[in-house]
Design an enzyme around this catalytic site. Sequence first.
Site, PDB file in Angstrom:
ATOM      1  N   ILE A 176      79.350  44.187 -41.581  1.00 31.27           N
ATOM      2  CA  ILE A 176      79.003  43.439 -42.787  1.00 31.27           C
ATOM      3  C   ILE A 176      77.531  43.073 -42.668  1.00 31.27           C
ATOM      4  O   ILE A 176      76.996  43.006 -41.567  1.00 31.27           O
ATOM      5  CB  ILE A 176      79.891  42.167 -42.902  1.00 31.27           C
ATOM      6  CG1 ILE A 176      79.768  41.499 -44.280  1.00 31.27           C
ATOM      7  CG2 ILE A 176      79.534  41.176 -41.800  1.00 31.27           C
ATOM      8  CD1 ILE A 176      80.796  40.381 -44.483  1.00 31.27           C
ATOM      9  N   CYS A 177      76.897  42.878 -43.801  1.00 31.81           N
ATOM     10  CA  CYS A 177      75.499  42.448 -43.763  1.00 31.81           C
ATOM     11  C   CYS A 177      75.487  40.952 -43.491  1.00 31.81           C
ATOM     12  O   CYS A 177      75.687  40.145 -44.406  1.00 31.81           O
ATOM     13  CB  CYS A 177      74.813  42.766 -45.086  1.00 31.81           C
ATOM     14  SG  CYS A 177      73.110  42.199 -45.103  1.00 31.81           S
ATOM     15  N   HIS A 202      76.891  49.742 -34.025  1.00 39.10           N
ATOM     16  CA  HIS A 202      76.672  48.339 -34.403  1.00 39.10           C
ATOM     17  C   HIS A 202      77.469  47.416 -33.486  1.00 39.10           C
ATOM     18  O   HIS A 202      78.626  47.682 -33.179  1.00 39.10           O
ATOM     19  CB  HIS A 202      77.079  48.126 -35.858  1.00 39.10           C
ATOM     20  CG  HIS A 202      76.115  48.724 -36.830  1.00 39.10           C
ATOM     21  ND1 HIS A 202      75.963  50.097 -36.971  1.00 39.10           N
ATOM     22  CD2 HIS A 202      75.214  48.159 -37.649  1.00 39.10           C
ATOM     23  CE1 HIS A 202      75.023  50.334 -37.864  1.00 39.10           C
ATOM     24  NE2 HIS A 202      74.550  49.188 -38.291  1.00 39.10           N
TER      25      HIS A 202
HETATM   26  N1  LIG Z   1      79.267  44.296 -36.907  1.00 31.93           N
HETATM   27  C1  LIG Z   1      78.175  44.031 -37.661  1.00 31.93           C
HETATM   28  O1  LIG Z   1      78.226  43.977 -38.874  1.00 31.93           O
HETATM   29  N2  LIG Z   1      77.014  43.819 -36.980  1.00 31.93           N
HETATM   30  C2  LIG Z   1      75.753  43.708 -37.652  1.00 31.93           C
HETATM   31  N3  LIG Z   1      75.708  43.144 -38.973  1.00 31.93           N
HETATM   32  C3  LIG Z   1      74.520  42.469 -39.089  1.00 31.93           C
HETATM   33  O2  LIG Z   1      74.058  42.015 -40.125  1.00 31.93           O
HETATM   34  N4  LIG Z   1      73.925  42.349 -37.873  1.00 31.93           N
HETATM   35  C4  LIG Z   1      74.721  42.918 -36.929  1.00 31.93           C
HETATM   36  O3  LIG Z   1      74.644  42.840 -35.689  1.00 31.93           O
END
Ligand SMILES: NC(=O)N[C@H]1NC(=O)NC1=O
Length: 198
Positions: free
Chosen positions: A121-122, A67
Site C-alpha cells: 500500500i502507499c 517491498h
Molecule cells: N508493504 C509495503 O507497502 N511497503 C511499502 N509501502 C510504502 O509506502 N513504503 C513501504 O515500505
Amino acid sequence: MDMATVNALPYEDFVNLLGNVVEKCPIITAAVWSGRPFLNFAALEAAISEFIDALPESGKEGVLRCHPDLAGRDLRGGTLTRESREEQTGAGMDALTSAEASRVTRLNEEYKERFGFPFIICARLSDKATVLRQLSERRRNERAVERARAVEEPGAQNYSLGRLVRCGPQERPPKCGLYRERQSVKSVFPSLNRSLHS
Ligand SMILES: NC(=O)N[C@H]1NC(=O)NC1=O
C-alpha cells in the site's frame, strides 16, 4: 533536476540517483537508462511503467516481493531503506499498539501465504487505520485481482521520481504506481545538486 541533466547522467550516476524509484529494483532504472534522451518527465515515467507492464506475471510478482512488510522485521530491525522508513513511520507503522502490531503481523503472514507476495500500500497516502482496513479487506481478493491492485497501488514511496526530476511547466505530476509519486522537487533539489556535484 531538469530533464537535460537527467539525460546527461552517466549510467552509474543515473542508477545511483534513480535506482530506488522502485523499491530495491535498480534493474528497472538500469534498463530504462538506454531509453535516453527522455523528451520530458512523462516520457521517463512512461518508460518505467512500460518496463513493469511488459514483465511477465512472475516478474511483476518479483517486483512486489522486493517491498518490505509494513511494520515488519525490517522496520523493527532498522534495515528499511531510508525512503521506506520515512513512508512507514509517516503512516504510524512505528507507533502501533501491541494488539495492532500483532494483527498486522498475522494479516501480513496470511496475505503472503495466500498470494506469495507482500501486502503493498502507499503508506504515504495512508494512516494505520487505512493500512489495517485494506490489509483485512484485500487479503480476500482473487490472486489476479490483488496482483493488479498491488502493482497499481500508488507508489510505495522512496525518493519519488517527481521528487528527483522536475516536471516541465506544463507537465502533470506522475501517475502513482509502484514507483514513488511526485513530491516537491525544491525540497530535495539543492541537496541533490550538491550530491551530484560534490
Ligand atoms: N508493504 C509495503 O507497502 N511497503 C511499502 N509501502 C510504502 O509506502 N513504503 C513501504 O515500505
